[in-house]
Scaffold this motif. Structure first.
Motif, PDB file in Angstrom:
ATOM      1  N   UNK A 116       0.794  -1.322   0.022  1.00  0.00           N
ATOM      2  CA  UNK A 116      -0.091   0.060  -0.068  1.00  0.00           C
ATOM      3  C   UNK A 116       0.842   1.245  -0.217  1.00  0.00           C
ATOM      4  N   UNK A 117       0.640   2.204  -0.818  1.00  0.00           N
ATOM      5  CA  UNK A 117       1.201   3.440  -0.844  1.00  0.00           C
ATOM      6  C   UNK A 117       1.299   4.184   0.261  1.00  0.00           C
ATOM      7  N   UNK A 118       2.307   5.250   0.587  1.00  0.00           N
ATOM      8  CA  UNK A 118       2.133   5.908   1.628  1.00  0.00           C
ATOM      9  C   UNK A 118       1.123   6.944   1.504  1.00  0.00           C
ATOM     10  N   UNK A 119       0.269   7.243   2.360  1.00  0.00           N
ATOM     11  CA  UNK A 119      -0.585   8.422   2.787  1.00  0.00           C
ATOM     12  C   UNK A 119      -0.389   9.304   3.908  1.00  0.00           C
ATOM     13  N   UNK A 120      -0.362  10.450   3.857  1.00  0.00           N
ATOM     14  CA  UNK A 120      -0.041  11.268   4.966  1.00  0.00           C
ATOM     15  C   UNK A 120      -1.494  11.366   5.802  1.00  0.00           C
ATOM     16  N   UNK A 121      -1.281  11.209   7.083  1.00  0.00           N
ATOM     17  CA  UNK A 121      -2.091  11.505   8.145  1.00  0.00           C
ATOM     18  C   UNK A 121      -1.536  12.338   9.230  1.00  0.00           C
ATOM     19  N   UNK A 122      -2.316  12.757  10.059  1.00  0.00           N
ATOM     20  CA  UNK A 122      -1.857  13.927  10.914  1.00  0.00           C
ATOM     21  C   UNK A 122      -0.574  13.194  11.875  1.00  0.00           C
ATOM     22  N   UNK A 123       0.444  14.002  11.616  1.00  0.00           N
ATOM     23  CA  UNK A 123       1.762  13.629  12.244  1.00  0.00           C
ATOM     24  C   UNK A 123       2.286  12.420  11.872  1.00  0.00           C
ATOM     25  N   UNK A 124       2.011  11.801  10.659  1.00  0.00           N
ATOM     26  CA  UNK A 124       2.804  10.676  10.378  1.00  0.00           C
ATOM     27  C   UNK A 124       2.071  10.129   9.086  1.00  0.00           C
ATOM     28  N   UNK A 125       2.030   8.702   8.907  1.00  0.00           N
ATOM     29  CA  UNK A 125       1.392   8.135   7.813  1.00  0.00           C
ATOM     30  C   UNK A 125       0.795   6.805   7.894  1.00  0.00           C
ATOM     31  N   UNK A 126      -0.092   6.617   6.850  1.00  0.00           N
ATOM     32  CA  UNK A 126      -0.734   5.447   6.770  1.00  0.00           C
ATOM     33  C   UNK A 126      -0.046   4.737   5.615  1.00  0.00           C
ATOM     34  N   UNK A 127       0.478   3.476   5.634  1.00  0.00           N
ATOM     35  CA  UNK A 127       1.395   2.739   4.590  1.00  0.00           C
ATOM     36  C   UNK A 127       1.453   1.486   4.797  1.00  0.00           C
ATOM     37  N   UNK A 128       2.031   0.747   3.725  1.00  0.00           N
ATOM     38  CA  UNK A 128       2.490  -0.595   3.802  1.00  0.00           C
ATOM     39  C   UNK A 128       3.855  -0.477   3.833  1.00  0.00           C
ATOM     40  N   UNK A 129       4.410  -1.723   4.308  1.00  0.00           N
ATOM     41  CA  UNK A 129       5.880  -1.700   4.904  1.00  0.00           C
ATOM     42  C   UNK A 129       6.992  -1.200   3.725  1.00  0.00           C
ATOM     43  N   UNK A 130       6.639  -1.607   2.578  1.00  0.00           N
ATOM     44  CA  UNK A 130       7.826  -1.271   1.664  1.00  0.00           C
ATOM     45  C   UNK A 130       7.882   0.076   1.267  1.00  0.00           C
ATOM     46  N   UNK A 131       6.728   0.984   1.626  1.00  0.00           N
ATOM     47  CA  UNK A 131       6.870   2.516   1.394  1.00  0.00           C
ATOM     48  C   UNK A 131       7.417   3.023   2.644  1.00  0.00           C
ATOM     49  N   UNK A 132       7.065   2.313   3.822  1.00  0.00           N
ATOM     50  CA  UNK A 132       7.588   2.657   4.911  1.00  0.00           C
ATOM     51  C   UNK A 132       8.935   2.705   5.040  1.00  0.00           C
ATOM     52  N   UNK A 133       9.771   1.614   4.725  1.00  0.00           N
ATOM     53  CA  UNK A 133      11.000   1.448   4.479  1.00  0.00           C
ATOM     54  C   UNK A 133      11.679   2.699   3.586  1.00  0.00           C
ATOM     55  N   UNK A 134      11.166   2.936   2.361  1.00  0.00           N
ATOM     56  CA  UNK A 134      11.605   4.000   1.580  1.00  0.00           C
ATOM     57  C   UNK A 134      11.487   5.407   2.387  1.00  0.00           C
TER      58      UNK A 134
END
Length: 325
Positions: A266-284
């Motif tokens: 799942x691609x990273x999506x900005x949320x308040x003070x962080x992200x909703x994301x899958x682990x691959x985009x998180x590593x990036x």
């Protein structure tokens, strides 16, 4: 002013290395977790479960557990979670974990007496065998100042003067600075004596300049911001370090909200003070943060998934990309 965790060269003292260097290391990025770790929508923490999650984080190789200081709650506050007193929780964590650093993020320096803070810090440092990092903040809720009989307009001066008292009490040699010294007053000591230094860390600005923070703190811990703003903030920090502590290492850390998706792609999506994301985009994201000079990230987890499942996925798939051991 005496700096309890810095030597005359502006470097961390050798006996402060154990906790500080595992969390903050030049050229590397480490990962921690913020307690309580709750599923999305949960506002009442089961602290037996939190201790179990802390033990899991310790066993799985996370570098730090971060504890907030929330003295009072109000219906007007955005965070309805009932936090334990930080010192009580840190004591429990000290005897329930073995290797992971324990960090306050942050003790409200302006609303607690600095000698009480120093005594508590020495106690946690002793119980944890040198794993405690004392993060200090000024609080950001003016109504709490009134509740404790303080003037929020004095926040900046209180922070500086209280920092000096804490740093002196935790310094080498330790020195107690009394509020008052009437005629015939004894010379006080802070016991128990500890063989472990307690590093001091600025969390937020406390109303101080970045140059002041660079002179007095092992580093600067701040909230997540969107990447361009964070890069600018880090550049400001590096410039301050070059001015105030040239050639010294000063850490830069970030507290980030994380909603880890069960879909690793799942691609990273900005949320308040962080992200909703899958682990691959998180590593990036984390790889880019490391390249940009961030030394530590602590995750404030928020997910519909079971928390232990998220912790284990991070440990299995993300930590090996960043932790050297």
């Amino acid at each position: 002013m005496q700096e309890s965790n810095l030597n005359t060269a502006g470097e961390l003292k050798d006996d402060a290395q154990t906790a500080a260097d595992r969390v903050f290391s030049n050229g590397a990025l480490s990962i921690g977790l913020t307690l309580p770790m709750l599923r999305a929508g949960t506002v009442v923490a089961d602290f037996d479960e939190q201790l179990a999650l802390a033990r899991l984080a310790d066993e799985r190789g996370f570098r730090a557990l971060w504890i907030r200081d929330v003295p009072l709650n109000s219906a007007d506050y955005p965070d309805p979670v009932g936090h334990l007193d930080p010192w009580v929780l840190l004591g429990a964590l000290a005897v329930n974990t073995r290797r992971i650093a324990l960090a306050s993020g942050a003790i409200v320096l302006t609303l607690r007496h600095p000698l009480h803070i120093a005594k508590a810090a020495v106690s946690v440092g002793s119980l944890s065998h040198g794993r405690f990092i004392l993060g200090l903040g000024s609080g950001d809720r003016p109504p709490e100042y009134a509740a404790f009989g303080r003037d929020s307009d004095e926040r900046r001066d209180l922070y500086r003067s209280h920092w000096e008292t804490v740093a002196a009490a935790l310094g080498e040699p330790p020195r107690v600075i009394p509020d008052r010294t009437p005629e015939g007053a004894p010379t006080f000591r802070l016991l128990p004596e500890s063989s472990h230094e307690v590093p001091l860390l600025a969390v937020g600005s406390g109303g101080q300049s970045v140059d002041w923070i660079a002179r007095h703190s092992l580093g600067w811990m701040t909230y997540h911001r969107e990447p361009d703003a964070q890069r600018a903030r880090y550049s400001m920090w590096r410039a301050a370090v070059e001015r105030a502590a040239p050639e010294a290492f000063r850490a830069f850390g970030v507290a980030m909200r994380l909603e880890l998706s069960s879909d690793p792609h799942e691609p990273a999506q900005a949320v308040s003070l962080g992200y909703r994301t899958g682990r691959h985009a998180l590593i990036d994201i984390l790889t880019e943060m490391r390249a940009g000079g961030t030394h530590h990230v602590t995750f404030n987890l928020s997910s519909a998934r079971p928390v232990a499942e998220v912790v284990n996925e991070l440990a299995d798939e993300v930590l090996p990309q960043f932790h050297r051991e």
